[in-house]
Design an enzyme around this catalytic site. Structure first.
Site, short mmCIF file in Angstrom:
data_model
loop_
_atom_site.label_atom_id
_atom_site.label_comp_id
_atom_site.label_asym_id
_atom_site.label_seq_id
_atom_site.Cartn_x
_atom_site.Cartn_y
_atom_site.Cartn_z
N LYS A 36 44.70 54.28 61.01
CA LYS A 36 44.41 53.24 62.00
C LYS A 36 42.97 53.19 62.53
CE LYS A 36 47.65 56.37 63.92
NZ LYS A 36 49.10 56.40 64.03
N TYR A 44 53.00 65.38 61.02
CA TYR A 44 53.56 64.10 60.58
C TYR A 44 52.53 63.41 59.70
CZ TYR A 44 55.54 59.36 60.85
OH TYR A 44 56.06 58.13 60.53
N ASP A 88 44.83 65.54 56.65
CA ASP A 88 45.31 64.27 57.18
C ASP A 88 44.50 63.98 58.43
OD1 ASP A 88 46.58 62.32 58.65
OD2 ASP A 88 48.61 62.96 58.12
N1 HOZ Z 1 54.32 57.76 65.15
C1 HOZ Z 1 53.26 57.20 65.90
C2 HOZ Z 1 52.56 58.20 66.73
N2 HOZ Z 1 52.41 59.47 66.17
C3 HOZ Z 1 53.76 56.10 66.77
C4 HOZ Z 1 53.45 54.82 66.15
C5 HOZ Z 1 53.79 53.62 67.03
O1 HOZ Z 1 54.88 53.57 67.57
O2 HOZ Z 1 52.97 52.74 67.12
#
Ligand code: HOZ
Length: 435
Positions: free
Chosen positions: A268, A145, A240
């Protein structure tokens, strides 16, 4: 009365104004069932919800809370900085210091551009790779992802896997036709695509250690061979590192695995929990970004001072205290070994994948090496475990397709409690199942 009474009410209310009641789909608990828990505060290794329940946290805001929540030096730095204004829309010295710090931690970053999220970082890195090579297609791996930019929403992991979304309305065929996909760890499939589309592939983008279909490790030699293919074919190799950057080591997965990408994306973690992303790498490629070159990319909140000071403070702590990584590694190993022993005792087939402080537990008797193998694990059992843990004060990711992330505020007593709860779950379950 339910221990989640306030959360339930908040979820009812949220659904009146927010699509699905959440601002990011995995949070909706759709795959694990039930209603999401609304958080109110967090400190160190613990989350506190709207009903006052305490949880041992195993998601760490999906990675960034490496030193625990509300980490004092980060909080203080933000408090001080915020009095100088929350945004200028003009450059600041702090952005230079941040870039310089990252360059000392990741030596193959010559130039780095700040953005506001991992999605933006990956989207911009791909655009840059395309602009640099003059090619349109790229390869990504099933279950990886890279954020929600259109081009990446093909066979994506994380929320798309969790919700079993195969194709995304709104993503045009024109865009997704340029996205080529292979199974993770499948070298022959990559070689076949590279031969089939010779001279057309701009980039190979990969999570060097995957966190979006559980935790999945690269097979020995896999990344090295991809590196070689990219060199031979003039393809830009993109790591990534939104989850792995500064989490697996001060130099990220590149340092840990001893392999260099051409471009690296961050998210993040480099904002210490505030909305930040970045992409950087070789000067030869990065100099094509505007205003040096014509590959356009911009943002008013890019390099935002509050986000920068939070990230700068966290990264400095990580850089100056390498023992953090050893401690995190030891804690995660302790947790994994403890869970494995309990599962053995209860004769539950499993695979535990771990790399540094990323770990995931899969209920199956086959190795988890790619998306297909991850999706053949017993997800129903994970979902039941999730709720048992939640009810007993442990917050796991609300999806079997997400890695768990440990933070260094966790104590061995927290880990022991978690391991003991695994025992409790399978003990109760075993007793029920024999009825
Ligand atoms: N897609 C995020 C984890 N791989 C989740 C992000 C979130 O809900 O804060």
């Amino acid at each position: 009365m339910s221990m989640y009474q306030n959360s339930k009410q908040l979820f009812e209310r949220a659904q009146q104004s927010i699509p699905g009641g959440v601002n990011s789909p995995v949070r909706a608990f759709k795959s694990v069932g039930g209603t999401p828990v609304f958080m109110k505060s967090a400190k160190g290794a613990y989350l506190y919800d709207a009903d006052g329940n305490q949880y041992i946290d195993y998601i760490a805001s999906w990675g960034p809370m490496i030193l625990g929540h509300a980490y004092e030096p980060v909080v203080k730095a933000i408090q001080e900085k915020v009095t100088y204004s929350t945004s200028f829309g003009a450059p600041t010295e702090l952005e230079i210091k941040m870039a310089e710090l990252i360059k000392t931690m990741v030596p193959n970053v010559d130039l780095i551009r700040m953005v506001s999220s991992g999605t933006e970082a990956c989207m911009s890195a791909l655009r840059l790779a395309r602009g640099y090579t003059g090619r349109n297609k790229f390869i990504k791996f099933d279950g990886c992802y890279h954020g929600h930019a259109d081009a990446f929403l093909v066979k994506a992991g994380s929320g798309m896997a969790t919700l079993n979304i195969q194709t995304v309305p709104g993503v045009t065929g024109g865009v997704s036709n340029d996205t080529l996909t292979c199974a993770y760890n499948d070298l022959p499939a990559v070689e076949q695509l590279v031969n089939q589309y010779k001279g057309e592939i701009a980039a190979i983008i990969i999570e060097p250690v995957v966190g979006n279909m559980g935790c999945i490790l690269p097979a020995p030699g896999f990344l090295e061979r991809l590196r070689k293919i990219c060199d031979e074919e003039g393809i830009v190799f993109i790591f990534d590192e939104v989850m792995t950057g500064f989490r697996l080591a001060a130099g990220g997965a590149q340092a840990k695995l001893n392999i260099n990408a051409d471009l690296i994306t961050y998210g993040k973690v480099i904002g210490g929990g505030l909305p930040v992303g970045a992409f950087g790498g070789k000067k030869e490629i990065m100099q094509h970004i505007a205003p040096l070159g014509n590959v356009y990319q911009a943002g008013t909140l890019s390099g935002n001072p509050i986000a920068m000071i939070a990230g700068y403070t966290l990264l400095n702590e990580l850089k100056n205290n390498p023992a953090i990584y050893e401690e995190l590694d030891a804690k995660t190993k302790y947790l994994g070994d403890g869970i494995a022993a309990i599962l053995l005792q209860h004769k539950i087939p499993n695979r535990i994948n771990r790399f540094g402080s990323m770990i995931s537990v899969h209920f199956c008797d086959h190795d988890i090496i790619d998306f297909e193998s991850a999706s053949r694990a017993n997800i129903l059992l994970f979902n039941q475990l999730f709720h048992f843990m939640l009810d007993n004060g442990v917050y796991l990711p609300p999806s079997a397709y997400e890695s768990w992330f440990l933070n260094n505020a966790l104590t061995y007593a927290d880990l022991d409690k978690t391991i003991e709860l695994f025992n409790g779950f399978f003990h109760t379950k075993g007793a029920k199942d024999t009825k």
